[in-house]
Scaffold this motif. Sequence first.
Motif, PDB file in Angstrom:
ATOM      1  N   PHE A 270       0.837  -1.189   0.168  1.00  0.00           N
ATOM      2  CA  PHE A 270      -0.084  -0.005   0.191  1.00  0.00           C
ATOM      3  C   PHE A 270       0.991   1.272  -0.010  1.00  0.00           C
ATOM      4  CE2 PHE A 270      -1.993   3.396   2.486  1.00  0.00           C
ATOM      5  CZ  PHE A 270      -2.973   3.648   1.843  1.00  0.00           C
ATOM      6  N   SER A 271       2.021   1.216   0.770  1.00  0.00           N
ATOM      7  CA  SER A 271       2.743   2.246   0.895  1.00  0.00           C
ATOM      8  C   SER A 271       3.556   2.608  -0.558  1.00  0.00           C
ATOM      9  CB  SER A 271       3.923   2.163   1.958  1.00  0.00           C
ATOM     10  OG  SER A 271       3.218   2.014   3.434  1.00  0.00           O
ATOM     11  N   ILE A 272       4.087   1.580  -0.920  1.00  0.00           N
ATOM     12  CA  ILE A 272       4.520   1.783  -2.354  1.00  0.00           C
ATOM     13  C   ILE A 272       3.693   2.529  -3.386  1.00  0.00           C
ATOM     14  CG2 ILE A 272       5.378   0.319  -4.223  1.00  0.00           C
ATOM     15  CD1 ILE A 272       7.557   0.981  -2.245  1.00  0.00           C
ATOM     16  N   ASN A 273       2.542   1.786  -3.461  1.00  0.00           N
ATOM     17  CA  ASN A 273       1.437   2.209  -4.369  1.00  0.00           C
ATOM     18  C   ASN A 273       1.060   3.836  -4.401  1.00  0.00           C
ATOM     19  OD1 ASN A 273       0.385   0.102  -6.423  1.00  0.00           O
ATOM     20  ND2 ASN A 273       0.650  -0.916  -4.445  1.00  0.00           N
ATOM     21  N   VAL A 274       1.002   4.250  -2.926  1.00  0.00           N
ATOM     22  CA  VAL A 274       0.845   5.614  -2.616  1.00  0.00           C
ATOM     23  C   VAL A 274       1.920   6.467  -3.154  1.00  0.00           C
ATOM     24  CG1 VAL A 274       0.505   7.395  -0.942  1.00  0.00           C
ATOM     25  CG2 VAL A 274      -0.671   5.048  -0.803  1.00  0.00           C
ATOM     26  N   LEU A 275       3.174   6.016  -2.876  1.00  0.00           N
ATOM     27  CA  LEU A 275       4.396   6.601  -3.474  1.00  0.00           C
ATOM     28  C   LEU A 275       4.384   6.810  -4.917  1.00  0.00           C
ATOM     29  CD1 LEU A 275       7.220   5.344  -1.021  1.00  0.00           C
ATOM     30  CD2 LEU A 275       6.298   7.736  -1.182  1.00  0.00           C
ATOM     31  N   TYR A 276       3.876   5.657  -5.546  1.00  0.00           N
ATOM     32  CA  TYR A 276       4.205   5.441  -6.916  1.00  0.00           C
ATOM     33  C   TYR A 276       3.333   6.403  -7.546  1.00  0.00           C
ATOM     34  CZ  TYR A 276       4.277   3.470 -11.611  1.00  0.00           C
ATOM     35  OH  TYR A 276       4.510   3.119 -13.080  1.00  0.00           O
ATOM     36  N   ALA A 277       2.028   6.376  -7.191  1.00  0.00           N
ATOM     37  CA  ALA A 277       0.787   7.372  -7.592  1.00  0.00           C
ATOM     38  C   ALA A 277       1.263   8.837  -7.457  1.00  0.00           C
ATOM     39  CB  ALA A 277      -0.547   6.980  -6.788  1.00  0.00           C
ATOM     40  N   LYS A 278       2.117   9.108  -6.395  1.00  0.00           N
ATOM     41  CA  LYS A 278       2.245  10.652  -6.504  1.00  0.00           C
ATOM     42  C   LYS A 278       3.750  10.901  -6.672  1.00  0.00           C
ATOM     43  CE  LYS A 278      -1.658  10.964  -4.097  1.00  0.00           C
ATOM     44  NZ  LYS A 278      -2.800  11.503  -4.729  1.00  0.00           N
TER      45      LYS A 278
END
Length: 404
Positions: free
Chosen positions: A180-188
């Motif tokens: 989840f943390s990685i996907n938030v970083l990747y999206a932003k």
Amino acid sequence: MPRQLMSQLAEQCPGTNALPNQDPICPLPTLGQSAHLEPFDATPTGDRLYAHINTATEISQVSNTTATGSADDSMTLFPFWMGSGSTSPSDQLFACFGQSPPLECPNSPLDEKHAMAYEKMSDFCNHIDPWHLHDPKAPLHYVVGRVKAFTSEIADRNATPFMHRHLYRDDVPQCILSCFSINVLYAKRTHENTAMVMRAIHNNVRDLLDAEMSRTIAKPVQKLARTQALFLYQIIRLFDGDITLRAQGEKDMPLFQAWLNDLCGIRDNLGDALHLQNSVTRKRAPEHWETWVFSESVRRTIVMAYSVIGLYELIKEPESKGRMRFVHTDHRWTLSRSLWESDSSSEFHRMWNQKPHFIITNYAFDDFLMYGSGEDVDDFAALLLTAYIGMDKTKEFISANDRT
């Protein structure tokens, strides 16, 4: 009416022509195999969660029965799944898997009717050109865009079409938190922080693989969580466009397929195979909503993951379609927006009794297209329907609810 789906279809692919049927077998739905990777026996027994439904009428009426029993009641027969004592349904999902011999189910070969469904997707697969990824009117553009959007959906809503938003409500595995943390970083991500985001992706994938390789016994929910996490990492790495990420993703593909194989084993031993041989008990609502959420997430993860693997191989080498074979085993999943989007046990059971739901085998949508409606279509079904009947027909089917 699912207006969000309609707007996505209209924006992504306005004016795409409906796809006619053609004879060549399509490589996209190669569930359980990959053209360029070592094949493995993905599903020797087939999906036994739902017994085979012989008529479309029976499918359309499968949910409109109120009963006190449950198809999931038979799960108590399998101690490797349910654990002991008075644990809650969600706690029972964390019971150790593999402490008893697996349930031996008869093979569930793909019959002619369902095999023919693959051919309806042949036009999608046989007309792939490199520029279609950048053509908003091409079905490939829409399908790949939806797959890539899974990473932003998990960041925004903590859910995807194959990961129910309440799946990890009570106990979140560490690999899902990290993902989840990685996907938030990747999206932003921005131009300035992309290098750090890519480094974080690399480190998190290595941490996931190291943790799982050192694990001696994995519980069912842990096997599902690790597969979903790696699936989302694979989407980033294979479809980002970065050559280094893609090389790393391809290197980890055999392990990803092995984990999918483990999920097939869990799905085939959910414990209700014998119960669902009876058409009456098959109509009964599951006793525990949490159990259904887990089981359906397993089924959808398997179908979508194998589909994405086939999609990636198709994009890499469109000419390989003649060498690829489709799977001869049933993979079943539940098509029902009302069930999948239920937010509570009470809402789920009310929808089960009030709304129809449909058991889809692989990509065989013909019976659903005859008896279902646009309001039944969720994001998962819309994506597969687009590959099955094309953009225009999918939009028409979903919007038809407005005219009735």
